[in-house]
Enzyme design. Structure first.
Site, mmCIF file in Angstrom:
data_model
loop_
_atom_site.group_PDB
_atom_site.id
_atom_site.type_symbol
_atom_site.label_atom_id
_atom_site.label_comp_id
_atom_site.label_asym_id
_atom_site.label_seq_id
_atom_site.Cartn_x
_atom_site.Cartn_y
_atom_site.Cartn_z
ATOM 1 N N ASP A 121 -10.894 -79.085 3.592
ATOM 2 C CA ASP A 121 -10.635 -80.432 2.760
ATOM 3 C C ASP A 121 -10.717 -81.495 3.891
ATOM 4 O O ASP A 121 -10.583 -81.266 5.060
ATOM 5 C CB ASP A 121 -9.022 -80.361 2.152
ATOM 6 C CG ASP A 121 -8.122 -80.036 3.128
ATOM 7 O OD1 ASP A 121 -8.270 -79.091 3.958
ATOM 8 O OD2 ASP A 121 -6.924 -80.775 3.218
ATOM 9 N N GLU A 188 -5.088 -78.466 4.013
ATOM 10 C CA GLU A 188 -4.579 -78.838 5.182
ATOM 11 C C GLU A 188 -3.876 -80.113 5.392
ATOM 12 O O GLU A 188 -3.085 -80.276 5.898
ATOM 13 C CB GLU A 188 -5.522 -78.287 6.398
ATOM 14 C CG GLU A 188 -4.929 -78.420 7.740
ATOM 15 C CD GLU A 188 -5.107 -79.773 8.366
ATOM 16 O OE1 GLU A 188 -4.504 -79.757 9.668
ATOM 17 O OE2 GLU A 188 -5.553 -80.769 8.091
#
Length: 487
Positions: A121, A188
């Site tokens: 991400d 994350e």
């Protein structure tokens, strides 16, 4: 005369002590590693592989209703095409819809596995800044010696770089001497609960312990440390903790023409002022250790000061705390980030609040930070509570004398012999912190070069990584995997 003579003797002894300590102020590492032949690598092929990955806007969100997983699915389809051997030969599982966990079976099943982490991400591009990018943030452009786009450094260089190294090893018939996990979380940037936390919980349930963990966090710093011309590989043996506290107060409200001696906003302002005027105590240990690893590559006077911090700590503290970057390495930091008061300029606030963010140095905890804040604010009318209920303690600090740190250091110097290696606490949060109960030693490092220009692009505008440094990073992953039996 005798008194002056003794003063002179003491000064000579002191000078000798200072010089001896300065001479001994250097890292305990093997001799400088020589470059080794890691085979030929096609830089443009590697660059195009990373660039294509940046065309998928894998933006994570803390709100499940706004978390669009379709770009992740498309990104993973691309990875399957780019790395067919990896996806065909290494069993993997999908966790919480989009996190990937590969288990590369090793020859020796009696040894604990190791794990390589990165995250899929990225953070969003700040709305309205798209036109400020040299190249569109999701175009995946290779130009001017750089790979441009959101996620180029944070952290698709890690995901794609690890897979490039693994794919090549598989093509060469390599079988790891021990089991290697590859883990690529998908959230994350918003805390890692669906990715890293879930993986760590899985290891706990299965009773598995990891001997070595490598995640993002540290980089190869260029022109980042005054007085040091060489590049420095900043390997993070740990990371600071994180907590935001909300300070709030209540007032009577009413018209501003007849105010009390102190409004709710004034009370909160006083509390904020006290916190800024009373920063957390200084701990020079981590910075001194970092400077020790720079050895003779730093100016002599600087080396003299840090080698003798027992004497020069007041001077060092004054210098370090006046620079935000170095101040962050010597204490738990205090940052007032949000303020709220009345809805109009002529209305007394019924409620007022401030949010203060703390990055917690190892040695402090969320609990000790709250206790310190209450003591400094010293106002029972100020309510102090975690903001959004979130907080995490600093990670354990891994041993820099461990085999893992030594091998990682050696790998860096094999690929880039002129690069200095030094341990440096990571100021931001990474997925590695979630594995503290299952990993013996966790390190944070990705071998891409970051200068002040590249640093500004991380989470900002014009994120980019140079083609040559990305190639180095891939080589480092490749060399590290080849030496997995030593970790």
């Amino acid at each position: 005369m005798k008194f002056l003579k003794w003063i002179g003797v003491l000064l000579v002894v002191l000078a000798v002590v200072l010089l001896v300590r300065t001479q001994q102020f250097k890292p305990v590492l093997d001799e400088q590693a020589s470059a080794v032949d890691l085979g030929r690598w096609d830089e443009q092929y590697l660059a195009q592989g990373l660039a294509k990955s940046l065309t998928f806007p894998t933006v994570s969100s803390g709100d499940p209703r706004e978390f669009d997983l379709q770009p992740f699915f498309a990104f993973q389809e691309y990875l399957k095409q780019r790395f067919p051997k990896t996806f065909a030969q290494i069993p993997y599982e999908v966790i919480n819809e989009a996190t990937l966990l590969f288990r590369w079976q090793g020859q020796d099943t009696s040894r604990n596995p190791i794990i390589l982490l990165s995250h899929q991400d990225v953070v969003p591009v700040i709305p309205g800044t798209e036109e400020e990018w040299t190249y569109p943030p999701y175009a995946g452009t290779v130009a001017d010696g750089y790979i441009w786009g959101r996620g180029a450094i944070d952290d698709k260089a890690g995901v794609v770089g690890i897979l490039e190294a693994v794919e090549r090893h598989l093509a060469e018939g390599f079988v790891p001497p021990r089991t290697i996990y590859l883990a690529f979380g998908h959230d994350e940037e918003v805390g890692g609960n669906l990715g890293a936390v879930a993986i760590a919980d899985l290891f706990k349930q299965r009773g598995e312990t990891l001997d070595f963990l490598l995640d993002e966090g540290g980089v190869i710093a260029k022109d980042m440390v005054p007085g040091v011309e060489k590049r420095i590989a900043l390997i993070g043996p740990g990371e600071k903790g994180y907590v935001s506290l909300k300070l709030s107060a209540r007032g009577t409200g009413g018209h501003s023409s007849m105010p009390p001696m102190q409004t709710a906003a004034g009370r909160v302002g006083r509390a904020v002022h006290r916190l800024e005027q009373h920063p957390f105590p200084v701990d020079l240990d981590y910075t001194v250790e970092f400077m020790r690893f720079l050895g003779e590559d730093q100016p002599f006077f600087q080396r003299l000061l840090f080698a003798n911090a027992w004497l020069f700590s007041p001077l060092l503290t004054t210098v370090l705390e006046n620079n935000p970057a170095t101040n962050a390495g010597i204490r738990t930091t205090t940052a007032v980030t949000m303020l709220q008061g009345s809805v109009r300029d002529n209305v007394l606030p019924i409620k007022a609040s401030a949010v203060v963010n703390f990055r917690i140095l190892p040695g402090d905890t969320v609990e000790s930070v709250m206790a310190y804040v209450k003591e400094v604010v010293d106002d029972p009318a100020i309510k102090i509570a975690p903001y959004d209920g979130f907080g995490s303690n600093p990670s354990p600090v891994a041993d820099t004398s461990s085999a893992g740190f030594q091998v990682l250091s050696d790998v860096v110097r094999q690929v880039s012999p002129e690069t200095i290696v030094a341990p440096r606490l990571v100021m931001a949060a990474t997925d590695a912190r979630h594995f503290s109960e299952v990993a013996k030693n966790s390190y944070r490092f990705m071998g891409v070069e970051v200068s002040p220009r590249e640093l500004a692009g991380i989470h900002g505008t014009d994120e980019r990584v140079s083609v040559s440094s990305y190639t180095e990073a891939v080589k480092m992953y490749y060399a590290l995997i080849a030496r997995a039996d030593e970790l």
